[in-house]
Motif scaffolding. Structure first.
Motif, PDB file in Angstrom:
ATOM      1  N   SER A 160     -10.742  -5.486 -20.510  1.00  0.00           N
ATOM      2  CA  SER A 160     -10.577  -4.385 -19.726  1.00  0.00           C
ATOM      3  C   SER A 160     -11.976  -4.182 -18.973  1.00  0.00           C
ATOM      4  CB  SER A 160     -10.110  -3.070 -20.371  1.00  0.00           C
ATOM      5  OG  SER A 160     -11.293  -2.726 -21.330  1.00  0.00           O
ATOM      6  N   ALA A 187     -11.287  -9.112  -9.395  1.00  0.00           N
ATOM      7  CA  ALA A 187     -10.858  -7.732  -9.992  1.00  0.00           C
ATOM      8  C   ALA A 187     -11.996  -7.341 -11.003  1.00  0.00           C
ATOM      9  CB  ALA A 187      -9.668  -8.217 -10.739  1.00  0.00           C
ATOM     10  N   GLY A 218      -9.541  -5.192 -14.576  1.00  0.00           N
ATOM     11  CA  GLY A 218      -8.349  -5.255 -14.171  1.00  0.00           C
ATOM     12  C   GLY A 218      -7.833  -4.789 -12.889  1.00  0.00           C
ATOM     13  N   GLN A 219      -8.699  -4.059 -12.193  1.00  0.00           N
ATOM     14  CA  GLN A 219      -8.596  -3.454 -10.917  1.00  0.00           C
ATOM     15  C   GLN A 219      -8.921  -4.592  -9.613  1.00  0.00           C
ATOM     16  OE1 GLN A 219     -10.101   0.290 -10.399  1.00  0.00           O
ATOM     17  NE2 GLN A 219      -9.473   0.760  -8.391  1.00  0.00           N
ATOM     18  N   VAL A 223     -10.302  -5.872  -6.292  1.00  0.00           N
ATOM     19  CA  VAL A 223     -11.351  -5.128  -5.262  1.00  0.00           C
ATOM     20  C   VAL A 223     -11.094  -6.237  -4.146  1.00  0.00           C
ATOM     21  CG1 VAL A 223     -13.052  -3.956  -6.860  1.00  0.00           C
ATOM     22  CG2 VAL A 223     -13.445  -6.547  -5.994  1.00  0.00           C
ATOM     23  N   ASP A 266      -8.046  -8.914  -2.898  1.00  0.00           N
ATOM     24  CA  ASP A 266      -6.715  -9.859  -3.117  1.00  0.00           C
ATOM     25  C   ASP A 266      -6.150 -10.415  -1.506  1.00  0.00           C
ATOM     26  OD1 ASP A 266      -4.082 -10.872  -3.547  1.00  0.00           O
ATOM     27  OD2 ASP A 266      -4.029  -9.685  -5.726  1.00  0.00           O
ATOM     28  N   ARG A 305     -16.778  -0.142  -4.444  1.00  0.00           N
ATOM     29  CA  ARG A 305     -16.670  -1.301  -5.332  1.00  0.00           C
ATOM     30  C   ARG A 305     -17.383  -0.584  -6.798  1.00  0.00           C
ATOM     31  NH1 ARG A 305     -15.557  -7.347  -3.386  1.00  0.00           N
ATOM     32  NH2 ARG A 305     -14.141  -6.779  -1.591  1.00  0.00           N
ATOM     33  N   ARG A 338     -20.183  -0.571 -12.024  1.00  0.00           N
ATOM     34  CA  ARG A 338     -19.118  -1.215 -13.010  1.00  0.00           C
ATOM     35  C   ARG A 338     -19.372  -2.495 -13.211  1.00  0.00           C
ATOM     36  NH1 ARG A 338     -13.346  -0.697 -11.120  1.00  0.00           N
ATOM     37  NH2 ARG A 338     -14.097  -1.168  -8.999  1.00  0.00           N
TER      38      ARG A 338
END
Length: 245
Positions: free
Chosen positions: A6, A62, A65-66, A68, A70, A82, A158
């Motif tokens: 995660s 990603a 799981g999100q 940034v 695609d 980000r 992150r």
């Protein structure tokens, strides 16, 4: 989904810059992941794409799981949204600002008192408390690197990207910075990508090492593939394929 997955950084992209094509597929869990390769193999290019400064030809990036980036969804989150800390080779310190103001630069959204308290704590952690009024030109390479690292950490990233963080550091400061980077990576609970061409440096961290390798290409572009050290699979078997020319 477990904590590592995660919080992980996942990348599956094709990048093209200056006649070089990079095919990359990686999963970076919390902790240190080393990207190892010679100069000109595209290590900095990969970090630029993850940070949002270079748009991949196709693929997906990603964090936790999100997505940034695609390409299939035409999604490309701008760099400032980000929340990825980036320490480039040049360190990118502002020469006209002292250490305190360089550290505070990413905290403009906070009240001045709150920002000052955070800067003071980070300066103490980075061993910079006695240098806060100094300009970058008066610092050693190791001290400038600590300022750049502290600034990147102050945004509470992150993920953290380190581009050859020891390249401008003298031998006397090198060991201390290696230990500092290992301690930071161990406590943050976020993915840390450390780019280097130095085998000894890569082995010092050793948690996960990914290596850039030359690959056959029919496109006329020099092609490299980013793989784990123990992965000898050709690009097509890794599920990372370039778009048709």
């Amino acid at each position: 989904m477990n904590v590592q997955t995660s919080s992980a950084l996942t990348v599956e992209v094709t990048l093209v810059r200056s006649g070089l094509r990079i095919l990359a597929q990686l999963l970076a869990p919390p902790g240190m992941t080393v990207l190892l390769g010679p100069s000109g193999s595209g290590k900095s290019t990969m970090l630029d794409a993850i940070a949002g400064h270079l748009r991949p030809v196709h693929g997906r990036i990603a964090l936790g799981g999100q997505a940034v980036f695609d390409a299939g969804r035409m999604l490309d989150v701008p760099p400032h949204r980000r929340r990825i800390g980036y320490v480039p080779q040049s360190q990118a310190l502002f020469p006209h600002l002292d250490v305190r103001e360089n550290l505070r630069y990413g905290l403009f959204h906070l009240p001045r008192k709150d920002a000052a308290e955070r800067v003071a704590r980070m300066a103490a952690e980075m061993g910079l408390s006695t240098l806060l009024s100094r300009l970058p030109a008066s610092l050693s390479g190791g001290e400038r690197q600590r300022v750049a690292l502290g600034r990147a950490l102050l945004i509470e990233p992150r993920a953290l990207l380190l581009d050859e963080p020891l390249s401008a550091v003298d031998a006397a400061s090198r060991r201390g910075l290696l230990e500092l980077l290992r301690a930071v990576a161990g406590r943050l609970g976020i993915p840390v990508l450390h780019v280097t061409h130095n085998e000894e440096e890569a082995n010092f961290f050793g948690q996960q090492i990914l290596r850039y390798r030359e690959a056959p290409s029919e496109s006329g572009l020099r092609t490299v593939v980013l793989t784990r050290e123990d992965d000898e699979s050709p690009p097509a078997e890794k599920g990372v394929t370039p778009p048709s020319d």
